[in-house]
Motif scaffolding. Structure first.
Motif, PDB file in Angstrom:
ATOM      1  N   GLY A 155      34.948  41.858  39.137  1.00  0.00           N
ATOM      2  CA  GLY A 155      36.002  42.183  40.097  1.00  0.00           C
ATOM      3  C   GLY A 155      37.194  41.255  40.041  1.00  0.00           C
ATOM      4  O   GLY A 155      38.156  41.443  40.793  1.00  0.00           O
ATOM      5  N   TYR A 156      37.172  40.237  39.166  1.00  0.00           N
ATOM      6  CA  TYR A 156      38.263  39.278  39.058  1.00  0.00           C
ATOM      7  C   TYR A 156      38.885  39.333  37.672  1.00  0.00           C
ATOM      8  O   TYR A 156      38.223  39.666  36.680  1.00  0.00           O
ATOM      9  CB  TYR A 156      37.778  37.844  39.295  1.00  0.00           C
ATOM     10  CG  TYR A 156      37.141  37.593  40.638  1.00  0.00           C
ATOM     11  CD1 TYR A 156      37.633  38.194  41.794  1.00  0.00           C
ATOM     12  CD2 TYR A 156      36.045  36.740  40.749  1.00  0.00           C
ATOM     13  CE1 TYR A 156      37.043  37.949  43.016  1.00  0.00           C
ATOM     14  CE2 TYR A 156      35.457  36.486  41.982  1.00  0.00           C
ATOM     15  CZ  TYR A 156      35.963  37.100  43.113  1.00  0.00           C
ATOM     16  OH  TYR A 156      35.379  36.860  44.324  1.00  0.00           O
ATOM     17  N   GLY A 157      40.169  38.952  37.586  1.00  0.00           N
ATOM     18  CA  GLY A 157      40.774  38.671  36.301  1.00  0.00           C
ATOM     19  C   GLY A 157      40.339  37.284  35.844  1.00  0.00           C
ATOM     20  O   GLY A 157      39.845  36.474  36.631  1.00  0.00           O
ATOM     21  N   TYR A 158      40.495  37.005  34.546  1.00  0.00           N
ATOM     22  CA  TYR A 158      40.065  35.723  33.979  1.00  0.00           C
ATOM     23  C   TYR A 158      41.242  35.021  33.299  1.00  0.00           C
ATOM     24  O   TYR A 158      42.215  35.663  32.862  1.00  0.00           O
ATOM     25  CB  TYR A 158      38.950  35.942  32.952  1.00  0.00           C
ATOM     26  CG  TYR A 158      37.598  36.211  33.561  1.00  0.00           C
ATOM     27  CD1 TYR A 158      36.575  35.269  33.483  1.00  0.00           C
ATOM     28  CD2 TYR A 158      37.327  37.410  34.213  1.00  0.00           C
ATOM     29  CE1 TYR A 158      35.318  35.518  34.028  1.00  0.00           C
ATOM     30  CE2 TYR A 158      36.086  37.674  34.761  1.00  0.00           C
ATOM     31  CZ  TYR A 158      35.079  36.722  34.660  1.00  0.00           C
ATOM     32  OH  TYR A 158      33.832  36.977  35.210  1.00  0.00           O
ATOM     33  N   ILE A 159      41.143  33.686  33.202  1.00  0.00           N
ATOM     34  CA  ILE A 159      42.122  32.854  32.502  1.00  0.00           C
ATOM     35  C   ILE A 159      41.381  32.066  31.432  1.00  0.00           C
ATOM     36  O   ILE A 159      40.363  31.426  31.724  1.00  0.00           O
ATOM     37  CB  ILE A 159      42.821  31.879  33.470  1.00  0.00           C
ATOM     38  CG1 ILE A 159      43.519  32.646  34.597  1.00  0.00           C
ATOM     39  CG2 ILE A 159      43.811  30.994  32.724  1.00  0.00           C
ATOM     40  CD1 ILE A 159      44.047  31.753  35.706  1.00  0.00           C
ATOM     41  N   ARG A 160      41.913  32.102  30.209  1.00  0.00           N
ATOM     42  CA  ARG A 160      41.277  31.358  29.125  1.00  0.00           C
ATOM     43  C   ARG A 160      42.083  30.097  28.795  1.00  0.00           C
ATOM     44  O   ARG A 160      43.292  30.156  28.615  1.00  0.00           O
ATOM     45  CB  ARG A 160      41.149  32.223  27.870  1.00  0.00           C
ATOM     46  CG  ARG A 160      40.429  31.525  26.702  1.00  0.00           C
ATOM     47  CD  ARG A 160      40.079  32.504  25.597  1.00  0.00           C
ATOM     48  NE  ARG A 160      41.255  32.990  24.882  1.00  0.00           N
ATOM     49  CZ  ARG A 160      41.751  32.411  23.780  1.00  0.00           C
ATOM     50  NH1 ARG A 160      41.174  31.310  23.290  1.00  0.00           N
ATOM     51  NH2 ARG A 160      42.804  32.926  23.184  1.00  0.00           N
ATOM     52  N   VAL A 161      41.388  28.985  28.762  1.00  0.00           N
ATOM     53  CA  VAL A 161      41.949  27.714  28.301  1.00  0.00           C
ATOM     54  C   VAL A 161      40.957  27.125  27.300  1.00  0.00           C
ATOM     55  O   VAL A 161      39.848  27.634  27.134  1.00  0.00           O
ATOM     56  CB  VAL A 161      42.187  26.729  29.472  1.00  0.00           C
ATOM     57  CG1 VAL A 161      43.229  27.271  30.439  1.00  0.00           C
ATOM     58  CG2 VAL A 161      40.882  26.421  30.206  1.00  0.00           C
ATOM     59  N   GLY A 275      37.206  39.966  48.568  1.00  0.00           N
ATOM     60  CA  GLY A 275      37.766  41.220  48.110  1.00  0.00           C
ATOM     61  C   GLY A 275      36.844  42.411  48.224  1.00  0.00           C
ATOM     62  O   GLY A 275      37.174  43.499  47.753  1.00  0.00           O
ATOM     63  N   SER A 276      35.684  42.241  48.855  1.00  0.00           N
ATOM     64  CA  SER A 276      34.748  43.353  49.027  1.00  0.00           C
ATOM     65  C   SER A 276      33.773  42.978  50.137  1.00  0.00           C
ATOM     66  O   SER A 276      33.653  41.805  50.519  1.00  0.00           O
ATOM     67  CB  SER A 276      33.979  43.625  47.732  1.00  0.00           C
ATOM     68  OG  SER A 276      33.100  42.544  47.439  1.00  0.00           O
ATOM     69  N   TRP A 277      33.045  43.962  50.625  1.00  0.00           N
ATOM     70  CA  TRP A 277      32.042  43.662  51.650  1.00  0.00           C
ATOM     71  C   TRP A 277      30.888  42.847  51.070  1.00  0.00           C
ATOM     72  O   TRP A 277      30.275  42.053  51.782  1.00  0.00           O
ATOM     73  CB  TRP A 277      31.534  44.955  52.283  1.00  0.00           C
ATOM     74  CG  TRP A 277      32.510  45.527  53.260  1.00  0.00           C
ATOM     75  CD1 TRP A 277      33.193  46.707  53.178  1.00  0.00           C
ATOM     76  CD2 TRP A 277      32.932  44.919  54.488  1.00  0.00           C
ATOM     77  NE1 TRP A 277      34.005  46.870  54.257  1.00  0.00           N
ATOM     78  CE2 TRP A 277      33.865  45.794  55.086  1.00  0.00           C
ATOM     79  CE3 TRP A 277      32.612  43.723  55.131  1.00  0.00           C
ATOM     80  CZ2 TRP A 277      34.482  45.508  56.298  1.00  0.00           C
ATOM     81  CZ3 TRP A 277      33.231  43.430  56.344  1.00  0.00           C
ATOM     82  CH2 TRP A 277      34.153  44.309  56.916  1.00  0.00           C
TER      83      TRP A 277
END
Length: 449
Positions: A155-161, A275-277
């Motif tokens: 349910g989330y976007g991700y960030i790559r480092v 962001g959700s129940w």
């Protein structure tokens, strides 16, 4: 002049994934979902003790303006600026308007951009991450906070480092949209990915510089909207015609994915975007059977359930991993694993022009509230609650008389300006109408017209 650190709190979301409790007219940031304070109040409170913190700038829409102002007043926050968006244009324009507004006050502060509807449990970890981000932003970077993942969340976007260290800002290599389960598991195993929190820290002028490189039309529209803003009580109304010219763009797409100055500070602080129940259930207190309950709820032989009762007794027997949310005009029953699909249900309600998709039965105004108990072809029944000393303050905030749908013409307006009840006792504000009670005369026993 560079001046301190200014929180920019984004209050424009509709929170449809938490329907039926969260609706467009009363979105989740204004709800007391987890504790005595609303999510907005928690957001403002968690940064108030940071060194050099300035007065907050809130960006919200017209319909939520009095809710935002009242909730700030409840926690004793003074000096906050509330920018009113005439229509939703996503996060890139909203933040641009806040940056331009801050600069128009004669400053060029660092902006700490915070969604108003998140939960963070470890404030010490948050404040430590802000110090790191602040140092990076002073060097001209546009910094976001990457949440240390606790599972393969889809349910989330991700960030790559490269190599998630916890004591420095790292160059961002890639933003990734919400993945499927297999990719989420691969991201978690690699150790190079964090959840995208939607929180940022950068100098106002640097954000505008980078935004202008990629979307000058956003900066131009927002500059015109801020220049044409009108003060209205505690609010600054952005010029509607100008603001409508801005494209609808999220900050990630408009700037962060394109700039070479994007950096990420890892954050492990018990974060949730609620962001959700299912997310509410995970963040709430649970009993020995893993149930979280709110309101007048009685469960028998239930496990892993989240049950919220708003207006009446709610009971359940023998359920597992089920969400039940009850309000005065709608009830949601859902398998907890399907909680990301609530938005699709709301879209169906909207397609059918159901009022329950966007408004509650009880409507809040600056002077109090009214509850539409019953409606028929020739009648309405409303319960009016008026605050002591409450009065209508503008045309958009209907008075108690207008909440009832009309009033008498031969009464002076000042009699309507204040309706001060005896505290703890009901006050009936029903008026003598042109055709009162189907032709029968009626006397108002409370003496308030």
């Amino acid at each position: 002049m560079n001046s301190g650190l200014v929180p920019v709190v984004l209050c424009g979301g509709s929170g449809t994934r938490l329907w039926p409790l969260s609706r467009d007219s009363y979105p989740k940031q204004f709800l007391r979902l987890l504790g005595e304070e609303t999510l907005l109040q928690q957001t403002v409170q968690r940064v108030k003790d940071i060194d050099g913190i300035g007065a907050a700038i809130l960006v919200c829409n017209e319909t939520s303006r009095f809710l935002a102002a009242e909730q700030l007043r409840e926690i004793g926050v003074e000096g906050a600026q509330i920018l009113l968006e005439p229509l939703r244009r996503n996060t890139a324009p909203a933040i641009a308007a806040a940056a331009l507004y801050a600069i128009a006050q004669g400053n060029d502060p660092l902006l700490l951009v915070l969604p108003s509807d998140h939960v963070i449990h470890d404030l010490e970890a948050l404040h430590a991450a802000i110090v790191i981000a602040r140092n990076a932003a002073e060097k001209g970077n546009l910094v976001t906070f990457g949440i240390t993942p606790t599972g393969p969340e889809t349910g989330y976007g991700y960030i790559r480092v490269k190599a998630c260290k916890t004591n420095e800002a790292l160059p961002i290599l890639q933003f990734v949209e919400k993945p499927d389960r297999a990719n989420a598991e691969a991201y978690l195993a690699s150790g190079d990915y964090s959840w995208n929190s939607g929180m940022f820290l950068f100098r106002a002028s640097r954000y505008l510089e980078e935004l202008e490189k990629f979307h000058p039309e956003i900066v131009s529209a927002c500059r015109e909207a801020v220049d044409g803003a009108k003060k209205d009580l505690d609010f600054a109304r952005l010029d509607a015609t100008a603001y409508a010219k801005s494209p609808d763009k999220a900050i990630d797409i408009a700037v962060m994915e394109k700039t070479s100055f994007a950096a990420m500070v890892p954050l492990d602080a018990g974060w949730s975007d609620i962001g959700s129940w299912d997310a509410v259930h995970k963040s709430a207190k649970q009993d020995g059977d893993g149930n979280s309950i709110f309101g007048d709820v009685l469960l028998q032989d239930c496990e892993g359930c989240m049950v919220h009762g708003a207006s009446r007794l709610v009971t359940a027997v023998g359920l597992q991993n089920v969400v039940i949310v009850e309000t005065a005009d709608a009830i949601l029953v859902m398998d907890k694993s399907q909680s990301q699909k609530t938005k699709k249900l709301v879209e169906k309600l909207q397609a059918g022009n159901r009022p329950e998709s966007s408004t509650h039965r009880q409507v809040y105004r600056p002077w109090g509230s009214f509850d539409s108990i019953e409606n028929g072809a020739r009648f309405q029944v409303k319960r009016i609650s008026v605050k002591p000393g409450g009065e209508a303050v503008d045309a958009d905030a209907p008075s108690p008389r207008r909440a009832l749908g009309g009033g008498i013409r031969n009464r002076q307006n000042h009699q309507w300006k204040k309706a001060v009840p005896v505290i703890g006792k009901p006050v009936d504000l029903h008026t003598h109408r042109r055709n009162p009670l189907a032709g029968k005369s009626w006397k108002n026993p409370a003496g308030i017209n």
